[in-house]
Design a protein around this motif. Structure first.
Motif, mmCIF file in Angstrom:
data_model
loop_
_atom_site.group_PDB
_atom_site.id
_atom_site.type_symbol
_atom_site.label_atom_id
_atom_site.label_comp_id
_atom_site.label_asym_id
_atom_site.label_seq_id
_atom_site.Cartn_x
_atom_site.Cartn_y
_atom_site.Cartn_z
ATOM 1 N N ASP A 49 4.438 -2.702 -6.350
ATOM 2 C CA ASP A 49 4.383 -3.501 -5.124
ATOM 3 C C ASP A 49 5.669 -3.432 -4.322
ATOM 4 O O ASP A 49 5.676 -3.709 -3.115
ATOM 5 N N ARG A 50 6.747 -3.071 -4.982
ATOM 6 C CA ARG A 50 8.048 -3.051 -4.300
ATOM 7 C C ARG A 50 8.522 -1.645 -3.942
ATOM 8 O O ARG A 50 9.640 -1.471 -3.462
ATOM 9 N N SER B 240 -2.604 2.303 -6.093
ATOM 10 C CA SER B 240 -3.764 1.418 -5.963
ATOM 11 C C SER B 240 -4.175 0.778 -7.281
ATOM 12 O O SER B 240 -4.851 -0.266 -7.276
ATOM 13 N N SER C 201 0.611 -1.002 -12.023
ATOM 14 C CA SER C 201 1.556 -2.100 -11.824
ATOM 15 C C SER C 201 2.993 -1.600 -11.754
ATOM 16 O O SER C 201 3.838 -2.205 -11.084
ATOM 17 N N ASN D 74 8.504 -1.656 -9.933
ATOM 18 C CA ASN D 74 7.230 -2.294 -9.659
ATOM 19 C C ASN D 74 6.531 -1.609 -8.491
ATOM 20 O O ASN D 74 7.148 -1.331 -7.466
#
Length: 236
Positions: free
Chosen positions: A223-224, A203, A206, A221
């Motif tokens: 997000d990935r 949350s 990065s 990353n």
């Protein structure tokens, strides 16, 4: 992005037991990096090695492109690397304000600087200002966690190494603590966060590193990150 703190092939041992095995990580300037993994993975050991609490058996640690592998914890702290250990550990007999002022005195801040830094941490955690004259030992667990984070910030660090800040806290307190991390990143502070909860780390971070049995098993990353793959790292 340029690194502020990094390791190369780092190895840390307790006697014959290898706790961190040939591990390389990078903390970019102004970013928050998460370090997750099951219990016993070596996460806390890594933070202690990075902050000079534990000696390094092999490899090196670089801070702002300088080799700091052999530096002691007090030297790392004065250089700008602050460790917030698991378990909070306040000076229980001192007041909240006295706890906060201790590091300010150690780096010889002047009165204006002390006032400025106190205002900064009180803005982050207004509850501490309300309890500034209360003994730290009488605070709740969440308030103590706020205080030790603030105490570390009084050292004017460039990097915060935070070990399990959510441990043993109620969800509403965890939320309040995690709301502070994006605010700190806006001040160009860099953060390496150890968390048992991958959800919390994802949350606010990065980039994510996943450790298991002293080794790095994944990095990338946030997000990935594949959630099902992440679950497997904990279950193997």
């Amino acid at each position: 992005m340029k690194a502020i703190l990094e390791t190369h092939d780092l190895k840390v041992q307790y006697g014959e037991v290898v706790a961190v095995d040939n591990l390389s990580i990078t903390v970019p300037i102004g970013e928050s990096v998460g370090l997750i993994g099951p219990n016993g993975a070596g996460k806390t050991t890594l933070l202690k090695a990075l902050s000079g609490v534990l000696p390094v058996s092999k490899g090196n640690v670089k801070y702002m492109d300088k080799d700091v592998t052999s530096k002691k914890s007090y030297e790392m702290s004065r250089m700008g690397v602050s460790l917030i250990p698991e378990g909070r550990l306040p000076f229980a007999s001192l007041t909240v304000k006295e706890n906060l002022l201790l590091p300010a005195y150690s780096i010889k801040l002047n009165k204006n600087e002390i006032k400025e830094h106190l205002e900064f941490v009180y803005d982050l955690f207004p509850r501490l200002k309300e309890r500034s004259n209360q003994k730290a030992g009488n605070l709740s667990g969440g308030e103590q966690q706020m205080m030790v984070i603030s105490r570390a910030l009084m050292m004017r660090p460039k990097v915060l190494l935070i070990d399990e800040p959510s441990l043993g806290l109620a969800p509403i307190i965890i939320e309040q603590i995690y709301e502070v991390i994006p605010k700190l990143l806006k001040t160009d502070l860099s953060i390496l966060l150890v968390e048992q909860s991958s959800e919390l780390a994802l949350s606010v971070c990065s980039n994510i590193y996943v450790m298991r049995e002293g080794k790095m098993v994944h990095s990338g990353n946030a997000d990935r990150l594949n959630k099902s793959e992440l679950a497997e790292y904990y279950l193997r």
